[in-house]
Design an enzyme around this catalytic site. Structure first.
Site, short mmCIF file in Angstrom:
data_model
loop_
_atom_site.label_atom_id
_atom_site.label_comp_id
_atom_site.label_asym_id
_atom_site.label_seq_id
_atom_site.Cartn_x
_atom_site.Cartn_y
_atom_site.Cartn_z
N HIS A 1 1.29 -1.67 -0.14
CA HIS A 1 0.29 0.24 -0.11
C HIS A 1 0.74 1.35 0.06
CE1 HIS A 1 -3.25 -3.15 2.59
NE2 HIS A 1 -3.50 -2.36 1.38
N LYS B 1 -16.19 -7.06 6.58
CA LYS B 1 -15.30 -7.82 6.61
C LYS B 1 -14.76 -8.19 8.00
CE LYS B 1 -12.67 -7.48 1.96
NZ LYS B 1 -11.70 -6.25 1.44
N ARG C 1 -2.48 -5.59 -8.94
CA ARG C 1 -0.74 -6.35 -8.18
C ARG C 1 -1.00 -7.78 -9.23
NH1 ARG C 1 -3.04 -7.93 -2.20
NH2 ARG C 1 -4.80 -6.66 -3.91
N SER D 1 -3.06 -7.52 2.91
CA SER D 1 -2.69 -7.71 4.45
C SER D 1 -3.39 -8.95 4.60
CB SER D 1 -4.17 -6.44 4.52
OG SER D 1 -3.49 -5.63 4.41
P1 ADP Z 1 -10.02 -3.98 0.06
O1 ADP Z 1 -10.78 -4.48 0.83
O2 ADP Z 1 -10.53 -1.99 -0.81
O3 ADP Z 1 -9.56 -4.95 -1.38
P2 ADP Z 1 -7.10 -3.27 0.69
O4 ADP Z 1 -6.83 -2.67 1.88
O5 ADP Z 1 -7.17 -5.13 0.91
O6 ADP Z 1 -8.50 -2.47 0.43
O7 ADP Z 1 -6.65 -2.92 -0.71
C1 ADP Z 1 -6.70 -1.65 -0.81
C2 ADP Z 1 -6.63 -1.16 -2.04
O8 ADP Z 1 -4.74 -1.75 -2.28
C3 ADP Z 1 -6.23 -2.16 -3.25
O9 ADP Z 1 -7.13 -2.06 -4.69
C4 ADP Z 1 -5.78 -3.15 -3.24
O10 ADP Z 1 -5.88 -4.57 -5.06
C5 ADP Z 1 -4.40 -2.55 -3.26
N1 ADP Z 1 -3.25 -3.55 -2.80
C6 ADP Z 1 -3.85 -3.83 -2.50
N2 ADP Z 1 -2.11 -4.91 -1.61
C7 ADP Z 1 -1.17 -4.03 -2.29
C8 ADP Z 1 0.13 -4.66 -2.80
N3 ADP Z 1 0.78 -4.79 -2.19
N4 ADP Z 1 -0.16 -3.65 -4.12
C9 ADP Z 1 -0.04 -3.24 -4.83
N5 ADP Z 1 -1.52 -2.88 -4.34
C10 ADP Z 1 -2.16 -3.59 -3.12
#
Ligand code: ADP
Length: 159
Positions: free
Chosen positions: A18, A42, A91, A129
């Protein structure tokens, strides 16, 4: 033109993946709002307040980045914050289908807002995460994937 990008997500917790996206965005846009969704459905491991605090700690030093929480429809919140861009991270191909659906829905709900995607540095492309929480809960070393404050919080919460 002043462009604000809003990066929504659950951030449970914020990872270096992130942060990589946010650092890239901070160089491209005038202002970046990291918008942490309450997302009670969630069943997050960290409360909204904890996720906000951890994100602020992980992102200190980025002067045009702001972290806040929200608990409403994203399409409404983006417009309320006067953001022109919804930012999401991609990703792998596996992210694409869901992100494509989400972008289409948000375009219907907020036609003037564009969804833009950034990809992380390749060494962050496999981090999520949920995987970080799973590895940490089993005693694995996740120090390369999260900020030290997030690491400490994971150790407290999951062990
Ligand atoms: P959500 O529950 O909305 O998917 P996340 O916190 O899991 O929320 O992710 C928020 C955004 O960040 C999403 O677009 C996800 O694809 C992106 N994201 C999560 N991890 C990574 C990473 N390692 N690299 C790039 N983008 C990421």
């Amino acid at each position: 033109m002043h462009i604000t990008a809003l990066y929504p997500g659950t951030f449970d917790p914020i990872t270096n993946g992130h942060s990589d996206i946010i650092e890239r965005a901070a160089r491209l846009f005038d202002r970046v709002i990291v918008a942490i969704a309450a997302n009670a459905k969630k069943q997050p491991a960290f409360t909204l307040e904890e996720r906000i605090t951890l994100a602020r700690e992980a992102l200190t030093g980025l002067s045009n980045v702001e972290v806040c929480g929200f608990d409403s429809l994203l399409a409404d919140y983006v417009q309320q914050r006067d953001a022109q861009v919804i930012l999401r991270g991609l990703r792998a191909v596996s992210d694409f289908e869901y992100e494509f659906q989400l972008a289409g829905m948000n375009r219907r709900l907020a036609p003037r807002v564009e969804t833009l995607f950034l990809t992380p540095a390749e060494n962050y492309a496999f981090i999520s995460s949920s995987l970080v929480k799973e590895v940490a809960s089993l005693g694995g070393d996740v120090s390369a994937f999260v900020h030290p404050k997030v690491l400490a919080a994971l150790e407290n919460r999951l062990r």
